[in-house]
Design a protein around this motif. Structure first.
Motif, PDB file in Angstrom:
ATOM      1  N   SER A  97      19.038  -9.676  -7.884  1.00 33.17           N
ATOM      2  CA  SER A  97      18.585 -10.817  -6.966  1.00 33.17           C
ATOM      3  C   SER A  97      17.053 -10.758  -6.711  1.00 33.17           C
ATOM      4  N   PRO A  98      16.234 -11.186  -8.018  1.00 36.54           N
ATOM      5  CA  PRO A  98      14.690 -10.858  -7.732  1.00 36.54           C
ATOM      6  C   PRO A  98      14.159 -11.737  -6.602  1.00 36.54           C
ATOM      7  N   ASP A  99      14.560 -12.551  -5.814  1.00 38.88           N
ATOM      8  CA  ASP A  99      13.736 -13.213  -4.705  1.00 38.88           C
ATOM      9  C   ASP A  99      14.246 -12.808  -3.236  1.00 38.88           C
ATOM     10  N   THR A 100      14.634 -11.658  -2.914  1.00 37.81           N
ATOM     11  CA  THR A 100      14.924 -11.223  -1.699  1.00 37.81           C
ATOM     12  C   THR A 100      13.966 -10.503  -1.130  1.00 37.81           C
ATOM     13  N   GLY A 101      13.284 -11.005  -0.310  1.00 37.12           N
ATOM     14  CA  GLY A 101      12.186 -10.589   0.694  1.00 37.12           C
ATOM     15  C   GLY A 101      12.114  -9.193   1.108  1.00 37.12           C
ATOM     16  N   GLU A 102      13.412  -8.798   1.457  1.00 35.20           N
ATOM     17  CA  GLU A 102      13.499  -7.434   2.344  1.00 35.20           C
ATOM     18  C   GLU A 102      13.650  -6.442   1.402  1.00 35.20           C
ATOM     19  N   THR A 103      14.068  -6.570   0.095  1.00 33.05           N
ATOM     20  CA  THR A 103      14.008  -5.832  -1.165  1.00 33.05           C
ATOM     21  C   THR A 103      12.667  -5.475  -1.247  1.00 33.05           C
ATOM     22  N   TYR A 104      11.791  -6.417  -1.312  1.00 37.06           N
ATOM     23  CA  TYR A 104      10.343  -6.030  -1.774  1.00 37.06           C
ATOM     24  C   TYR A 104       9.626  -5.428  -0.369  1.00 37.06           C
ATOM     25  N   LEU A 105       9.969  -5.700   1.162  1.00 33.77           N
ATOM     26  CA  LEU A 105       9.584  -4.852   2.193  1.00 33.77           C
ATOM     27  C   LEU A 105       9.905  -3.568   2.196  1.00 33.77           C
ATOM     28  N   ILE A 114       4.852   7.208  -0.295  1.00 38.33           N
ATOM     29  CA  ILE A 114       4.326   8.120  -1.588  1.00 38.33           C
ATOM     30  C   ILE A 114       2.905   7.876  -1.691  1.00 38.33           C
ATOM     31  N   GLU A 115       2.052   7.272  -0.886  1.00 39.66           N
ATOM     32  CA  GLU A 115       0.709   6.788  -1.087  1.00 39.66           C
ATOM     33  C   GLU A 115       0.286   5.999  -2.140  1.00 39.66           C
ATOM     34  N   ALA A 116       0.965   5.336  -2.597  1.00 43.83           N
ATOM     35  CA  ALA A 116       0.765   4.341  -3.821  1.00 43.83           C
ATOM     36  C   ALA A 116       0.412   2.965  -3.160  1.00 43.83           C
ATOM     37  N   TYR A 117      -0.796   3.110  -2.567  1.00 45.47           N
ATOM     38  CA  TYR A 117      -0.929   1.859  -1.878  1.00 45.47           C
ATOM     39  C   TYR A 117      -1.279   0.219  -2.566  1.00 45.47           C
ATOM     40  N   ASP A 118      -1.667   0.560  -3.783  1.00 45.84           N
ATOM     41  CA  ASP A 118      -2.015  -0.603  -4.532  1.00 45.84           C
ATOM     42  C   ASP A 118      -0.547  -1.152  -4.879  1.00 45.84           C
ATOM     43  N   LYS A 119       0.444  -0.378  -5.512  1.00 49.32           N
ATOM     44  CA  LYS A 119       1.774  -0.743  -5.617  1.00 49.32           C
ATOM     45  C   LYS A 119       2.569  -1.243  -4.279  1.00 49.32           C
ATOM     46  N   ALA A 120       2.148  -0.758  -3.370  1.00 48.83           N
ATOM     47  CA  ALA A 120       2.462  -1.181  -1.731  1.00 48.83           C
ATOM     48  C   ALA A 120       2.385  -2.687  -1.625  1.00 48.83           C
ATOM     49  N   LEU A 121       1.001  -2.984  -1.983  1.00 48.58           N
ATOM     50  CA  LEU A 121       0.347  -4.349  -1.515  1.00 48.58           C
ATOM     51  C   LEU A 121       1.231  -5.389  -2.387  1.00 48.58           C
ATOM     52  N   GLN A 122       1.322  -4.928  -3.815  1.00 47.47           N
ATOM     53  CA  GLN A 122       2.113  -5.928  -4.637  1.00 47.47           C
ATOM     54  C   GLN A 122       3.388  -6.034  -4.176  1.00 47.47           C
ATOM     55  N   SER A 123       4.189  -5.449  -3.817  1.00 43.42           N
ATOM     56  CA  SER A 123       5.442  -5.386  -3.219  1.00 43.42           C
ATOM     57  C   SER A 123       5.360  -6.176  -1.942  1.00 43.42           C
ATOM     58  N   LEU A 124       4.506  -5.922  -1.098  1.00 40.25           N
ATOM     59  CA  LEU A 124       4.489  -6.631   0.228  1.00 40.25           C
ATOM     60  C   LEU A 124       3.765  -8.066   0.054  1.00 40.25           C
ATOM     61  N   ASP A 125       3.093  -8.198  -0.979  1.00 42.17           N
ATOM     62  CA  ASP A 125       2.550  -9.693  -1.203  1.00 42.17           C
ATOM     63  C   ASP A 125       4.002 -10.421  -1.438  1.00 42.17           C
ATOM     64  N   ASN A 133      13.078 -12.002   6.115  1.00 36.30           N
ATOM     65  CA  ASN A 133      13.448 -12.137   7.313  1.00 36.30           C
ATOM     66  C   ASN A 133      12.629 -11.382   8.518  1.00 36.30           C
ATOM     67  N   ASP A 134      11.838 -10.492   7.906  1.00 36.52           N
ATOM     68  CA  ASP A 134      10.872  -9.629   8.878  1.00 36.52           C
ATOM     69  C   ASP A 134       9.635  -9.698   8.459  1.00 36.52           C
ATOM     70  N   LEU A 135       8.920 -11.057   8.424  1.00 36.66           N
ATOM     71  CA  LEU A 135       7.712 -10.989   8.000  1.00 36.66           C
ATOM     72  C   LEU A 135       6.589 -10.329   8.712  1.00 36.66           C
ATOM     73  N   HIS A 136       7.186  -9.905  10.320  1.00 39.69           N
ATOM     74  CA  HIS A 136       6.071  -9.532  10.813  1.00 39.69           C
ATOM     75  C   HIS A 136       5.907  -7.977  10.316  1.00 39.69           C
ATOM     76  N   ALA A 137       6.942  -7.469   9.922  1.00 35.95           N
ATOM     77  CA  ALA A 137       6.996  -6.043   9.312  1.00 35.95           C
ATOM     78  C   ALA A 137       6.366  -5.958   7.927  1.00 35.95           C
ATOM     79  N   ALA A 138       6.279  -7.104   7.143  1.00 38.58           N
ATOM     80  CA  ALA A 138       5.761  -7.256   5.844  1.00 38.58           C
ATOM     81  C   ALA A 138       4.163  -7.197   6.138  1.00 38.58           C
ATOM     82  N   TYR A 139       3.604  -8.024   7.053  1.00 43.11           N
ATOM     83  CA  TYR A 139       2.450  -8.186   7.291  1.00 43.11           C
ATOM     84  C   TYR A 139       1.817  -6.688   7.770  1.00 43.11           C
ATOM     85  N   TYR A 140       2.581  -6.085   8.779  1.00 43.06           N
ATOM     86  CA  TYR A 140       2.331  -4.836   9.374  1.00 43.06           C
ATOM     87  C   TYR A 140       2.086  -3.873   8.412  1.00 43.06           C
TER      88      TYR A 140
END
Length: 184
Positions: A97-105, A114-125, A133-140
């Protein structure tokens, strides 16, 4: 019955750490038990992950529920500090299911741990694009990653956006209190 991806907050260094969320599973049985383990923490994270594994191995379910179960098991692995296993489960969930926002969050949160911040940014974008459903957490979480990458201004604006989406959120308020804003 409903099963969902849950949100939790952890400590990372000076700041409060990333948020993670469970994915909704409709139906019942073992997959629902997996969701409840992730949401309510009624068993240890490792016991919860074992429940999820049984659901994946032995329960017939719709593909969307299978993807949610992988994400929920990933949340439990993450809580147990097993970040590579969590990331593996998030990959499996995204293939189904490639379009589930919670999985990317959740994936973004694991990358922060694991301090892979560049990869974190890609996932959170992606979590933001797919409308977690937790957009506030994604931005945080994205703000946490940006700050670690020395994008202080970007972090500030993402913490502000998190607070706009969830007014009176003490974690975001605390993060914003650390910033000194000046105009030229």
């Amino acid at each position: 019955m409903k099963n969902s991806i849950l949100t939790a907050f952890l400590l990372l260094g000076l700041g409060v750490g990333p948020a993670n969320a469970q994915v909704l599973v409709l139906g019942g049985g073992i997959a629902e038990d997996c969701y409840e383990a992730a949401k309510f923490g009624s068993v240890s994270p490792r016991e919860g992950a074992e429940i999820c594994t049984r659901a994946i191995q032995h329960e017939a379910m719709k593909l969307s529920n299978r993807a949610a179960t992988y994400t929920n098991r990933g949340v439990l692995y993450m809580r147990a500090g097993l970040y590579e296993k969590a990331l593996s489960d998030y990959e499996k969930s995204k293939r189904i299911s490639p379009d589930t926002g919670e999985t990317y969050l959740n994936e973004g949160a694991a990358y922060i741990f694991i301090e892979a911040y560049d990869k974190a940014l890609q996932s959170l974008d992606q979590a933001i694009v797919y409308g977690s459903n937790d957009l506030h957490a994604a931005y945080y979480n994205r703000a946490l990653a940006k700050e670690k990458l020395n994008d202080v201004e970007g972090a500030y604006y993402d913490f502000r956006r998190a607070l706009e989406l969830k007014p009176d959120w003490e974690l975001a308020e605390w993060q914003l209190s650390r910033f000194e804003v000046s105009t030229n």
